[in-house]
Design an enzyme around this catalytic site. Structure first.
Site, short mmCIF file in Angstrom:
data_model
loop_
_atom_site.label_atom_id
_atom_site.label_comp_id
_atom_site.label_asym_id
_atom_site.label_seq_id
_atom_site.Cartn_x
_atom_site.Cartn_y
_atom_site.Cartn_z
N CYS A 42 26.49 35.62 -30.79
CA CYS A 42 25.38 35.32 -29.86
C CYS A 42 24.36 36.45 -29.89
O CYS A 42 24.60 37.55 -29.36
CB CYS A 42 25.94 35.13 -28.45
N CYS A 74 23.12 37.73 -26.49
CA CYS A 74 24.15 38.57 -25.86
C CYS A 74 24.01 40.02 -26.26
O CYS A 74 24.22 40.94 -25.46
CB CYS A 74 25.55 38.07 -26.22
#
Length: 333
Positions: A87, A90
């Site tokens: 991700c 993230c």
């Protein structure tokens, strides 16, 4: 992925966990035992139970969730960062959360949950996308936001979390031992080399002076890509983007549209941009706070996010920003 509206009022029980009262009772017993040990020891160092700064951020899995999150949440608000290695957002958000947790100095802790390795936790929290951020206080869950939110917005949310924990649950956080890792902190390297950032910041200023707003925006973004916390770049980017937005506006038409459509988010946002560029800071902030009052859903979120962007233009220390944040909080919460 857009961040969701954040609310501190909707505290809900977390399914399949022990009651907050049981967790709090265990924590109180542990604190009492630590106090007894400290009294018997009679030392002059940190009180028993003080934690090193490194203990404020940790990984958590399904097996240790009750001990590491639920029981701990009776002593300190536990922020949950749901993330995954693949991700990309993230990787932008997690370092920011870690830095803000360190700055909070024990008033919150950060538990990082790898969703690929903890599918059951992901299902329990009904995670639809990552990054997703929750908090657990006294065994109860608070949904905070999903996606990457602006730093100041996250700061405000964490401050509200601490306030809720203190006022509603009487939780004041952990004591941090500043000497536990003093040597490591003293020898920590600088966050990033100053030279390249200085050159990029200078390039942005040159672009602004030349009227190249697109070039200035890109230069500031280049700095923030390497150093997301760079205050000068954040301020410069907010100012350059504001100037770019108003560059081709027809002020008379914009103000007429805003007057005719007081509930139209786009009209009010455009007028607020003009207000700020014209030096009417309170008018710009007041206009958007008033618009938040009468809008809902995505429209409200768009107005709120623009207001947060305008806060960045003025700077967090300005008293007008503080007053507007208070007004916005009243409307939202």
């Amino acid at each position: 992925m857009q961040p969701r509206n954040m609310s501190m009022s909707g505290v809900v029980d977390l399914a399949a966990v022990k009651a907050a009262g049981e967790a709090k009772a265990k924590a109180e017993q542990a604190r009492a035992e630590a106090a007894r040990q400290a009294a018997q020891g009679g030392g002059t160092g940190p009180a028993a139970g003080a934690v090193p700064p490194s203990a404020l951020v940790f990984d958590v899995d399904e097996a240790g969730f009750e001990r590491d999150v639920l029981q701990l949440s009776a002593e300190v608000p536990v922020v949950l960062d749901f993330w995954a290695e693949w991700c990309q957002p993230c990787k932008q958000l997690s370092p920011l959360l870690e830095r803000l947790t360190a700055e909070a100095n024990g008033r919150i802790v950060l538990a990082k949950v790898d969703v690929d390795a903890n599918q059951m936790l992901m299902q329990q929290f009904q995670i639809q996308g990552i990054p997703a951020v929750f908090a657990v206080v006294a065994g109860q869950v608070l949904p905070l936001f999903q996606g990457v939110a602006p730093e100041q917005q996250i700061r405000d949310t964490l401050a509200q979390l601490v306030q809720v924990a203190e006022e509603r649950f009487g939780i004041i956080g952990l004591e941090v031992d500043p000497n536990a890792e003093g040597a490591a902190a003293d020898s920590a390297p600088a966050e990033a080399p100053a030279g390249p950032h200085d050159a990029l910041l200078e390039a942005a200023v040159v672009a602004l002076d030349a009227g190249d707003l697109g070039g200035a925006v890109q230069a500031y973004k280049n700095v923030l890509a390497d150093d997301p916390g760079n205050t000068e770049a954040k301020l410069g980017l907010a100012q350059a983007e504001l100037l770019a937005r108003v560059q081709h506006m027809n002020p008379q038409a914009v103000r007429a549209a805003a007057a005719e459509n007081p509930r139209d988010p786009a009209a009010q946002i455009a007028a607020a941009d003009l207000d700020l560029v014209g030096g009417h800071v309170e008018d710009a902030f007041g206009r958007l706070v008033d618009t938040v009052k009468v809008t809902f859903g995505d429209d409200r979120d768009a107005v709120r996010l623009r207001l947060l962007e305008l806060f960045e233009v003025i700077g967090a220390d300005d008293p007008r920003v503080s007053a507007a944040r208070t007004a916005l909080a009243r409307v939202l919460f």
